[in-house]
Write a protein that holds these residues in place. Sequence first.
Motif, short mmCIF file in Angstrom:
data_model
loop_
_atom_site.label_atom_id
_atom_site.label_comp_id
_atom_site.label_asym_id
_atom_site.label_seq_id
_atom_site.Cartn_x
_atom_site.Cartn_y
_atom_site.Cartn_z
N THR A 46 37.25 30.17 0.10
CA THR A 46 37.53 30.38 -1.30
C THR A 46 38.97 30.50 -1.56
O THR A 46 39.83 30.39 -0.61
N GLN A 47 39.27 30.57 -2.51
CA GLN A 47 40.86 30.57 -3.20
C GLN A 47 41.11 32.03 -3.53
O GLN A 47 40.33 32.81 -4.37
N ALA A 48 42.41 32.65 -3.01
CA ALA A 48 42.55 33.94 -3.58
C ALA A 48 44.19 33.76 -4.37
O ALA A 48 44.84 32.60 -3.97
N THR A 49 44.32 34.61 -5.22
CA THR A 49 45.34 34.49 -5.90
C THR A 49 46.44 35.80 -5.59
O THR A 49 45.96 36.86 -5.54
N VAL A 50 47.56 35.56 -5.31
CA VAL A 50 48.57 36.92 -5.01
C VAL A 50 48.77 37.39 -6.51
O VAL A 50 49.47 37.01 -7.12
N VAL A 51 48.45 38.63 -6.75
CA VAL A 51 48.47 39.29 -7.97
C VAL A 51 49.97 39.96 -8.21
O VAL A 51 50.56 39.99 -9.06
N ASP A 52 50.17 40.53 -6.92
CA ASP A 52 51.46 41.29 -6.94
C ASP A 52 51.99 41.34 -5.64
O ASP A 52 51.46 41.03 -4.31
N GLN A 53 53.55 41.63 -5.38
CA GLN A 53 54.09 42.01 -3.89
C GLN A 53 54.85 42.98 -4.45
O GLN A 53 55.81 43.22 -5.11
N VAL A 54 54.77 43.84 -3.21
CA VAL A 54 55.40 45.25 -3.55
C VAL A 54 56.02 45.61 -2.15
O VAL A 54 55.68 45.35 -0.93
N TYR A 69 49.34 41.59 -2.79
CA TYR A 69 48.11 42.25 -3.08
C TYR A 69 47.30 40.96 -3.58
O TYR A 69 47.53 40.09 -4.52
N PHE A 70 45.88 40.44 -3.29
CA PHE A 70 45.34 39.49 -3.33
C PHE A 70 44.00 39.84 -4.24
O PHE A 70 43.46 40.82 -4.01
N SER A 71 43.74 38.65 -5.00
CA SER A 71 42.53 39.09 -5.84
C SER A 71 41.53 37.64 -5.81
O SER A 71 42.10 36.43 -5.88
N CYS A 89 55.33 35.56 3.30
CA CYS A 89 55.35 36.42 2.15
C CYS A 89 55.21 35.55 0.86
O CYS A 89 56.14 34.75 0.55
N ARG A 90 54.21 35.19 0.30
CA ARG A 90 54.08 34.62 -1.08
C ARG A 90 54.27 35.08 -2.32
O ARG A 90 53.74 36.36 -2.64
N ALA A 91 54.93 34.53 -3.25
CA ALA A 91 55.06 35.08 -4.58
C ALA A 91 54.05 35.19 -5.73
O ALA A 91 52.98 34.56 -5.20
N ALA A 92 54.20 36.35 -6.53
CA ALA A 92 52.97 36.54 -7.29
C ALA A 92 52.68 35.39 -7.98
O ALA A 92 53.38 34.47 -8.58
N GLY A 93 51.29 35.22 -8.30
CA GLY A 93 50.44 33.78 -9.13
C GLY A 93 50.43 32.69 -8.11
O GLY A 93 49.92 31.80 -8.27
N THR A 94 50.92 32.68 -6.84
CA THR A 94 50.34 31.77 -5.76
C THR A 94 49.17 31.91 -5.47
O THR A 94 48.47 32.99 -5.26
N GLU A 95 48.43 30.55 -5.44
CA GLU A 95 46.96 30.62 -4.81
C GLU A 95 46.94 30.19 -3.48
O GLU A 95 47.87 29.50 -2.83
N VAL A 96 46.26 31.00 -2.57
CA VAL A 96 46.08 30.87 -1.02
C VAL A 96 44.70 30.81 -0.60
O VAL A 96 43.93 31.45 -1.10
N PRO A 97 44.49 29.89 0.28
CA PRO A 97 43.16 29.58 0.74
C PRO A 97 42.66 30.64 1.72
O PRO A 97 43.51 31.02 2.63
N VAL A 109 40.85 36.02 6.27
CA VAL A 109 41.87 35.54 6.95
C VAL A 109 42.41 34.46 6.00
O VAL A 109 41.83 33.92 5.50
N THR A 110 43.60 34.31 6.10
CA THR A 110 44.49 33.51 5.13
C THR A 110 44.92 32.28 6.00
O THR A 110 44.55 31.79 7.12
#
Length: 194
Positions: A46-54, A69-71, A89-97, A109-110
């Motif tokens: 599936t695809q996850a979106t990076v919502v935030d990075q702290v 933080y992934f959604s 470390c991906r930026a917020a808004g990036t889509e990750v498989p 697993v990413t």
Amino acid sequence: MRRPLWLSLVYVLLAVAGGALLWLPFHTQMALDDWGVTLRERGTPTQATVVDQVTESGGNRSSSSRTMYFSYAVDGRTHSQEVPCFEVCRAAGTEVPIWVNPADPNDFVTDFGQLSGHRGRVQGVLGVVGLFALGAGVVLTLSRIRRAARPGDRAGRASHDAARRDRPRRVAPTPVGDGRGYTGRGKRKRNARR
């Protein structure tokens, strides 16, 4: 003062326990790597979106840590999970498989090989403790062996004394009457004294 034998055993056991604790994080990392490979083979893609990075400050004792933080949605339900930033470390808004565990939607697993959650932290701390325990055990064991081998110890002193007894002794000439050294009892000397 001679230390008891059980103390030597404690030093050796400390070194062995330290070695086992030091090995634990490596074993855990290998198991986690294997699990990541298994998830990529058997997990649900599936695809996850990076919502935030702290970024959390570590203070004086440790370096700062970054977390993404992934959604993502699995079977029509939205899930949120965190992933530590180690190498990527991906930026917020990036889509990750990602590949999700069908039995546990929070386990994935990413595409860059990072598992969800903060896994292996406890084992990492135990590995550091193991490193110190191993070092202390080895140093204490070696100092005990070195101390036992010194001639100052009882066993060393006894062998040293036995070696001294077996050596031939030199006898110094003793002065005779007038203070001259004794050279022998030849006729000449006897006549010279008269």
